[in-house]
Write an enzyme that holds these catalytic residues in place. Structure first.
Site, PDB file in Angstrom:
ATOM      1  N   ASP A  72      38.887  57.521  59.287  1.00 37.00           N
ATOM      2  CA  ASP A  72      38.198  58.797  59.084  1.00 37.00           C
ATOM      3  C   ASP A  72      37.574  58.859  57.698  1.00 37.00           C
ATOM      4  OD1 ASP A  72      40.832  58.889  58.000  1.00 37.00           O
ATOM      5  OD2 ASP A  72      40.726  61.080  57.896  1.00 37.00           O
ATOM      6  N   GLU A 130      43.560  60.486  57.693  1.00 39.29           N
ATOM      7  CA  GLU A 130      44.109  60.208  56.370  1.00 39.29           C
ATOM      8  C   GLU A 130      43.578  61.204  55.339  1.00 39.29           C
ATOM      9  OE1 GLU A 130      44.351  58.478  52.309  1.00 39.29           O
ATOM     10  OE2 GLU A 130      42.552  59.042  53.423  1.00 39.29           O
ATOM     11  N   GLU A 159      42.493  50.218  50.927  1.00 34.79           N
ATOM     12  CA  GLU A 159      41.859  51.251  50.106  1.00 34.79           C
ATOM     13  C   GLU A 159      40.978  50.599  49.030  1.00 34.79           C
ATOM     14  OE1 GLU A 159      41.705  54.470  50.164  1.00 34.79           O
ATOM     15  OE2 GLU A 159      43.334  55.160  51.453  1.00 34.79           O
ATOM     16  N   HIS A 333      34.367  59.570  48.236  1.00 35.88           N
ATOM     17  CA  HIS A 333      34.008  60.968  48.495  1.00 35.88           C
ATOM     18  C   HIS A 333      32.744  61.409  47.749  1.00 35.88           C
ATOM     19  CE1 HIS A 333      38.551  61.920  49.424  1.00 35.88           C
ATOM     20  NE2 HIS A 333      38.107  60.830  50.032  1.00 35.88           N
TER      21      HIS A 333
END
Length: 358
Positions: A72, A130, A159, A333
């Site tokens: 996600d 997540e 990650e 992000h």
């Protein structure tokens, strides 16, 4: 349904899965595509739990490694579809999810398809939710539904880590610190007691707080304690009777959540403190033999992970885990999220070299 070609390059796979929107709560289309692609691979046993997909080898190897990545993303902001860009002569793939963390997922899918005879047995995990509340996390759900699938000697989470190895992670805690007063008309303020004014010492303690730097198993973790929200006030002519300051505490993995909560209560002694959320950190796990072999194979210099990641879920189950993936975590992000193509290739080469060495 979109289909994934696992014979394509990791860069092409990154582009393909980034162009399938999968904001949290909308992962099913991508999960379906992953499930269909890996179910066609005869060397893998495949399981599905909601939108979490697990594929594993069963070669009878003496050791097993789990490699995981979430599918996600945070909400899209005009940054899908992806596009190729160049910065200072270096090629990048730009778009939502390129860093956090579909480039890592693409590398994992590529290797899952091609490594039919790895040196260790492998458990691949691609999971949902997540980027939202911890109680909805697909890896957490899987650990409750199928804890047997987490059996491993070492784990890697894809990650973003700039292609370096980041060991463990800080713990994280949120708390609300409250002050109380008495409501009154603002024209007669002396009748009441202003809860917002009473919060001034809380802000002073935060501004004067000096976070620790703590060395854990050779890695220096930086802590942090910050106000992240403040709420108070009734109306423009009313003295408020309640003020709430929300704080976020990032604590080194040498400290338990219980100890972190005790520390917050010490810092804000004299005030009401409510712990609202907590997640334990994870020690680096770099002293495990497989971790040492992994570091040597990928040629990476281990660093601490300041943010919380799902390595903590593996650590809580007794599985040492590290973060290793392409992309700059500072661009996660970000509206200009982008990953260097060279890092995608480098992480694939590093993992491939380690998983195929004899």
């Amino acid at each position: 349904m979109p289909r994934l070609d696992l014979s394509a390059s990791s860069v092409s796979l990154t582009r393909a899965i980034c162009d399938i929107p999968s904001v949290s709560d909308d992962e099913t289309t991508l999960a379906d595509a992953i499930f269909e692609a890996v179910s066609a691979l005869p060397h893998l046993e495949v399981f599905r739990d909601g939108d979490t997909i697990v594929a594993r080898t069963d070669l009878g190897r003496p050791q097993r490694v789990a490699i995981a990545g979430h599918i996600d993303t945070v909400p899209i902001n005009a940054n899908v579809p992806t596009r190729d860009i160049e910065i200072d002569g270096e090629p990048y793939l730009w778009g939502r999810g390129t860093v956090d963390m579909k480039a890592g997922v693409a590398v994992q899918l590529k290797l899952a398809a091609e490594l039919a005879e790895p040196r260790v047995d492998l458990t691949w995990m691609w999971y949902d939710h997540e980027e939202v509340e911890a109680d909805r996390n697909g890896l957490g759900r899987l650990s409750r539904d199928r804890p047997d699938l987490f059996a491993a000697d070492f784990a890697i989470l894809g990650e973003p880590s700039n292609g370096q190895v980041e060991g463990g992670c800080n713990g994280t805690m949120r708390a609300v610190v409250r002050t109380h007063g008495i409501r009154a008309h603002s024209a007669r303020a002396w009748v009441g007691e202003n809860a917002i004014h009473r919060a001034a010492p809380i802000l002073m303690r935060l501004s004067e707080y000096r976070p620790r730097e703590v060395t854990v198993d050779g890695l220096a973790y930086r802590e942090g304690l910050n106000a992240v929200a403040i709420r108070g006030g009734i109306a423009g002519n009313v003295i408020p009777d309640l003020c709430e300051i929300e704080v976020n505490y990032r604590f080194a993995p040498s400290r338990s959540a219980e100890a972190a909560a005790a520390h917050l209560r010490d810092v804000f002694a004299g005030f009401e403190v409510e712990i609202t959320d907590a997640a334990e950190g994870a020690r680096p796990g770099l002293d495990a033999p497989l971790a040492q072999e992994f570091l040597a194979a990928v040629g990476a210099e281990p660093r601490p992970k300041y943010g919380w990641t799902d390595v903590a879920r593996f650590s809580s189950l007794g599985v040492p885990a590290v973060n290793y993936g392409p992309g700059d975590p500072q661009l996660a992000h970000h509206d200009e999220e982008r990953v260097p193509l060279a890092q995608i290739d480098a992480v694939e080469r590093g993992l491939r070299a380690w998983l195929t060495a004899r």
